[in-house]
Design a protein around this motif. Structure first.
Motif, mmCIF file in Angstrom:
data_model
loop_
_atom_site.group_PDB
_atom_site.id
_atom_site.type_symbol
_atom_site.label_atom_id
_atom_site.label_comp_id
_atom_site.label_asym_id
_atom_site.label_seq_id
_atom_site.Cartn_x
_atom_site.Cartn_y
_atom_site.Cartn_z
ATOM 1 N N GLU A 13 0.792 -1.154 0.022
ATOM 2 C CA GLU A 13 -0.048 0.144 -0.029
ATOM 3 C C GLU A 13 0.890 1.225 0.065
ATOM 4 O OE1 GLU A 13 -3.098 2.324 -0.324
ATOM 5 O OE2 GLU A 13 -3.231 0.125 -0.613
ATOM 6 N N ALA A 14 1.829 1.274 0.707
ATOM 7 C CA ALA A 14 2.912 2.350 0.728
ATOM 8 C C ALA A 14 3.406 2.492 -0.655
ATOM 9 C CB ALA A 14 4.144 2.086 1.781
ATOM 10 N N LEU A 15 3.697 1.427 -1.204
ATOM 11 C CA LEU A 15 4.338 1.524 -2.868
ATOM 12 C C LEU A 15 3.189 2.134 -3.794
ATOM 13 C CD1 LEU A 15 6.365 -1.690 -3.115
ATOM 14 C CD2 LEU A 15 7.124 0.587 -2.604
ATOM 15 N N ARG A 16 2.047 1.859 -3.508
ATOM 16 C CA ARG A 16 0.931 2.262 -4.331
ATOM 17 C C ARG A 16 0.912 3.919 -4.198
ATOM 18 N NH1 ARG A 16 -1.755 -2.523 -2.012
ATOM 19 N NH2 ARG A 16 -1.788 -4.317 -3.803
ATOM 20 N N GLU A 17 1.037 4.299 -3.045
ATOM 21 C CA GLU A 17 0.686 5.614 -2.816
ATOM 22 C C GLU A 17 2.008 6.374 -3.159
ATOM 23 O OE1 GLU A 17 -1.551 7.601 -1.013
ATOM 24 O OE2 GLU A 17 -2.739 5.891 -0.433
ATOM 25 N N ALA A 18 3.198 6.066 -2.995
ATOM 26 C CA ALA A 18 4.352 6.550 -3.522
ATOM 27 C C ALA A 18 4.242 6.765 -5.229
ATOM 28 C CB ALA A 18 5.504 5.604 -3.184
ATOM 29 N N VAL A 19 3.734 5.725 -5.918
ATOM 30 C CA VAL A 19 3.775 5.754 -7.512
ATOM 31 C C VAL A 19 2.532 6.538 -7.682
ATOM 32 C CG1 VAL A 19 2.136 3.870 -7.876
ATOM 33 C CG2 VAL A 19 3.746 4.667 -9.550
ATOM 34 N N ALA A 20 1.372 6.623 -6.914
ATOM 35 C CA ALA A 20 0.453 7.683 -7.159
ATOM 36 C C ALA A 20 0.810 9.187 -6.983
ATOM 37 C CB ALA A 20 -0.703 7.528 -6.099
ATOM 38 N N GLU A 21 1.773 9.409 -5.893
ATOM 39 C CA GLU A 21 2.319 10.755 -5.736
ATOM 40 C C GLU A 21 3.364 11.112 -6.746
ATOM 41 O OE1 GLU A 21 3.204 10.505 -1.744
ATOM 42 O OE2 GLU A 21 1.177 10.472 -0.865
ATOM 43 N N GLY A 22 3.975 10.180 -7.680
ATOM 44 C CA GLY A 22 5.011 10.417 -8.440
ATOM 45 C C GLY A 22 6.491 10.264 -7.843
#
Length: 215
Positions: A13-22
């Protein structure tokens, strides 16, 4: 210390947030997500988020669940994709040609794929499963075969390559309730590849989240 399913999902989930934030490219995201679901220990998980802030702007991602944190996806998420519906044919053949099994097809308990002087594509990212455990037997003779699985699927690869290759890098545990998929068989003067990739829907969700962040 051994990692739990909930801890692997927290890193995912942290990785998903990171890619969503660029903060990560899609290629970096897929590489790290694959490693997260294959990780067995905290030592394998921690480097994947060491350079990322925690979702919401925290100092770092923690493997210790904080009060009120979201739980890992329920087994019911996978249960809706196991059993029911018409089952696809148990055999796929590509002789001096090719075959595809992709989209919302249903994987039978025992599925055999054969390629001779040809190729095949088996995509499980949107598939249903006849049972909670299925076996996919891949036989490639002077040909190639590609198996694509979602990052959160329980996959165990145990094929043999003779003057060819049988890639097992996608082996690893899935999220709770995930079907167990065993990929076996052999490649002779050919190759069988098994890769983990996000679904189109997941990619689209991440792109939309990133656009919202930029607005």
């Amino acid at each position: 210390m051994r990692a739990s399913d909930a801890e692997r999902e927290r890193i995912a989930e942290a990785l998903r947030e990171a890619v969503a934030e660029g903060r990560l490219t899609m290629e970096e995201f897929e590489e790290r997500l694959e490693a997260a679901y294959k990780a067995r220990t905290h030592g394998e998980l921690e480097p994947l988020v060491r350079d990322l802030p925690a979702p919401g702007g925290g100092a770092a991602v923690s493997l210790v669940k904080s009060p009120g944190a979201a739980a890992a996806p329920a087994a019911a998420d996978w249960a809706s994709r196991i059993g029911g519906g018409p089952v696809s044919g148990p055999v796929a053949i590509g002789v001096m040609g090719g075959f595809q099994r992709k989209g919302t097809w249903t994987v039978p308990r025992r599925f055999t794929a054969f390629a001779f002087w040809g190729g095949g594509e088996i995509d499980l990212r949107e598939a249903r499963f006849e049972d909670g455990e299925v076996v996919i037997r891949c036989i490639a003779i002077m040909g190639g075969m590609q198996v694509t699985v979602p990052p959160d699927l329980d996959v165990h690869v145990g094929g043999v390559g003779i003057m060819g290759g049988f890639d097992d890098k996608a082996s690893g545990a899935g999220t709770p309730g995930s079907p167990r998929v065993r990929v076996t068989g052999f490649a002779f003067w050919g190759g069988v590849g098994v890769d983990r990739k996000a679904t189109k829907a997941e990619r689209r969700r991440l792109r939309e989240a990133r656009h919202r962040e930029l607005e």
